[in-house]
Design an enzyme around this catalytic site. Sequence first.
Site, PDB file in Angstrom:
ATOM      1  CE  LYS A  63      -4.386   1.197   0.163  1.00 61.16           C
ATOM      2  NZ  LYS A  63      -5.433   0.360  -0.315  1.00 61.16           N
ATOM      3  CG  ASP A  67      -7.299   3.486  -0.531  1.00 58.43           C
ATOM      4  OD1 ASP A  67      -8.115   2.302  -0.804  1.00 58.43           O
ATOM      5  OD2 ASP A  67      -7.391   4.185   0.082  1.00 58.43           O
TER       6      ASP A  67
HETATM    7  P1  NDP Z   1     -12.806   8.099  -2.780  1.00 59.40           P
HETATM    8  O1  NDP Z   1     -11.837   8.953  -2.356  1.00 59.40           O
HETATM    9  O2  NDP Z   1     -13.388   7.850  -4.060  1.00 59.40           O
HETATM   10  O3  NDP Z   1     -14.164   8.286  -1.783  1.00 59.40           O
HETATM   11  C1  NDP Z   1     -14.011   8.207  -0.340  1.00 59.40           C
HETATM   12  C2  NDP Z   1     -15.595   8.766   0.114  1.00 59.40           C
HETATM   13  O4  NDP Z   1     -15.538   8.858   1.582  1.00 59.40           O
HETATM   14  C3  NDP Z   1     -15.656  10.238  -0.331  1.00 59.40           C
HETATM   15  O5  NDP Z   1     -17.020  10.557  -0.396  1.00 59.40           O
HETATM   16  C4  NDP Z   1     -15.105  10.990   1.293  1.00 59.40           C
HETATM   17  O6  NDP Z   1     -15.544  12.376   1.270  1.00 59.40           O
HETATM   18  C5  NDP Z   1     -15.632   9.982   2.153  1.00 59.40           C
HETATM   19  N1  NDP Z   1     -14.948  10.073   3.378  1.00 59.40           N
HETATM   20  C6  NDP Z   1     -13.484  10.000   3.587  1.00 59.40           C
HETATM   21  N2  NDP Z   1     -13.382  10.336   4.793  1.00 59.40           N
HETATM   22  C7  NDP Z   1     -14.570  10.400   5.584  1.00 59.40           C
HETATM   23  C8  NDP Z   1     -14.831  10.617   6.877  1.00 59.40           C
HETATM   24  N3  NDP Z   1     -14.006  10.642   7.667  1.00 59.40           N
HETATM   25  N4  NDP Z   1     -16.381  10.825   7.213  1.00 59.40           N
HETATM   26  C9  NDP Z   1     -17.224  10.887   6.214  1.00 59.40           C
HETATM   27  N5  NDP Z   1     -16.710  10.518   4.883  1.00 59.40           N
HETATM   28  C10 NDP Z   1     -15.626  10.287   4.552  1.00 59.40           C
HETATM   29  O7  NDP Z   1     -12.199   6.659  -2.180  1.00 59.40           O
HETATM   30  P2  NDP Z   1     -12.864   5.363  -2.285  1.00 59.40           P
HETATM   31  O8  NDP Z   1     -14.350   5.200  -2.666  1.00 59.40           O
HETATM   32  O9  NDP Z   1     -11.906   4.607  -3.493  1.00 59.40           O
HETATM   33  O10 NDP Z   1     -12.443   4.458  -1.251  1.00 59.40           O
HETATM   34  C11 NDP Z   1     -13.414   4.217   0.039  1.00 59.40           C
HETATM   35  C12 NDP Z   1     -12.906   3.063   0.879  1.00 59.40           C
HETATM   36  O11 NDP Z   1     -12.946   1.749   0.210  1.00 59.40           O
HETATM   37  C13 NDP Z   1     -11.696   3.183   1.610  1.00 59.40           C
HETATM   38  O12 NDP Z   1     -11.795   2.607   2.899  1.00 59.40           O
HETATM   39  C14 NDP Z   1     -10.844   2.212   0.607  1.00 59.40           C
HETATM   40  O13 NDP Z   1      -9.355   1.924   1.419  1.00 59.40           O
HETATM   41  C15 NDP Z   1     -11.651   1.228   0.293  1.00 59.40           C
HETATM   42  N6  NDP Z   1     -11.461   0.567  -0.772  1.00 59.40           N
HETATM   43  C16 NDP Z   1     -11.202   1.136  -2.088  1.00 59.40           C
HETATM   44  C17 NDP Z   1     -11.183   0.356  -3.241  1.00 59.40           C
HETATM   45  C18 NDP Z   1     -11.197   1.164  -4.424  1.00 59.40           C
HETATM   46  O14 NDP Z   1     -10.958   0.127  -5.537  1.00 59.40           O
HETATM   47  N7  NDP Z   1     -11.059   2.260  -4.764  1.00 59.40           N
HETATM   48  C19 NDP Z   1     -10.769  -1.188  -3.103  1.00 59.40           C
HETATM   49  C20 NDP Z   1     -10.833  -1.755  -1.713  1.00 59.40           C
HETATM   50  C21 NDP Z   1     -11.194  -0.791  -0.674  1.00 59.40           C
HETATM   51  P3  NDP Z   1     -14.851  13.593   0.479  1.00 59.40           P
HETATM   52  O15 NDP Z   1     -15.614  13.484  -0.780  1.00 59.40           O
HETATM   53  O16 NDP Z   1     -15.225  14.657   1.513  1.00 59.40           O
HETATM   54  O17 NDP Z   1     -13.451  13.173   0.471  1.00 59.40           O
END
Ligand code: NDP
Length: 451
Positions: free
Chosen positions: A125, A165
């Site tokens: 990572k 991510d």
């Molecule tokens: P993105 O950056 O696309 O989206 C993350 C979302 O979560 C955004 O809307 C963000 O808000 C919100 N967010 C982040 N921190 C907080 C918080 N503290 N409270 C509330 N909302 C929050 O990331 P992903 O969708 O790619 O990733 C989301 C999760 O999935 C992570 O845990 C990641 O590790 C996991 N994951 C992702 C994969 C992938 O293929 N993308 C694969 C496997 C796991 P804002 O818009 O304000 O930033």
Amino acid sequence: MSVIDEVIEKVKRTDPDQNEFHQAVIEVLETLAPTVEKHPEFVNAGIYERIVEPERAVIFRVPWVDDKGEVQVNRGFRVQFNNAIGPFKGGIRFHPSVNLSIIKFLGFEQIFKNSLTTLPMGGGKGGSDFDPKGKSDGEVMRFCQAFMRELCRHIGAETDVPAGDIGVGAREIGYLFGYYKKIRNEHTGVLTGKGLDYGGSLVRPEATGYGTVYFAAEMLATRGLDFKDKTVAVSGAGNVAQFAIEKVNQMGGRVISACDSTATVIDEQGIDDDKCCYLMELKNIHRGRVNEYADKYKTVCYEDKNVWDVIREQGIKVDIALPCATQNEIDAENAEALVKNGCICVAEGANMPSSPAAVKVFQENNLLYGPGKAVNAGGVATSGLEMSQNSQKLSWTREEVDSRLLLIMKSIHQSCLDAAEAYGKKGDYLMGANIAGFTKVANAMLAYGVV
Ligand code: NDP
């Protein structure tokens, strides 16, 4: 003291300030206790001690110039955790909270997740404390180029293959890959999540969200249930959340929530396909906030609260919870509220979104609880399929990739159930995922001798 307790104590002693990493290690190792008795050879070969120590961790300076011409400096990380079963593989996160503890927790989880996919991928990572929010495209590009200037020394199609991510989506992967290609003069599958026109795979953008819902559907089926007419709470509004919402809609469920780091929207009518398209455009193109969704569709919006706080405070009924935002977003209090409000299934689209106390609440109340490393493995699995297409210099059709993703999710689900049952904890997906993921990696490490 058991070997498991000794290893946990050593991890805490060695890196006392790495709380997220401790949490991930404890969660995995405690469920691995039954393997100690069954596999004395793992103990003799020091597998438990070795698996919690990364192969290497690189920390580097990332200097870049902002739009005002001022020099900014961020910190970059790449933790190459374990390559026993394949090249290191795992995403890159750009978020101000990123530090070594968070990258180590994510890299450690990735070892078992990647093993579960059945594809030959090790765990790693990376990331940076850079915050893409509020930055211009030019600033994001210059940052990505500066980040890759150092990262390129450590990665390669057969060595370490990063992906996206939090904070790293199609735009960032484009800049990172473009710069790698420029300075290394090679066009190889060194990153996944690439655009379709330059080596990406169909269904990769959708894969984590779709896979999450496929896994949840498998869990529900064990109790004769499905998504039809179910009320579903989703957190996040990013890549994983967006495609989880899309797939729940296709399966006949009704998603009533989304959030970002500033607010939560509750839409009791359901985030249907049109609204989901708007949410995608809002977050991916305009890079706006979810309160704009609330303004457009006249729904309720709660500032500075996450989905789970709102569900607890407002007593909202939910059948299925899909946390898709970030780590530790559900605490014990919110877990208890979910149980009280009728939730039957929690499937983690995000990595480690439930605190250990929340997991305990779910398990004690006999909810279907699917841990992130199994539930969200569809993303990295499809990255693995992207790597295969890159090495074959072929592109598979949408149907082919999606059907492989579905098969992989079904197989991961079955491996979790089989391992849990074999070790006497029928239906315990957490233990099943950890043991199934661990055993394959441990056997490979054993075969190599002490390296
Ligand atoms: P993105 O950056 O696309 O989206 C993350 C979302 O979560 C955004 O809307 C963000 O808000 C919100 N967010 C982040 N921190 C907080 C918080 N503290 N409270 C509330 N909302 C929050 O990331 P992903 O969708 O790619 O990733 C989301 C999760 O999935 C992570 O845990 C990641 O590790 C996991 N994951 C992702 C994969 C992938 O293929 N993308 C694969 C496997 C796991 P804002 O818009 O304000 O930033």
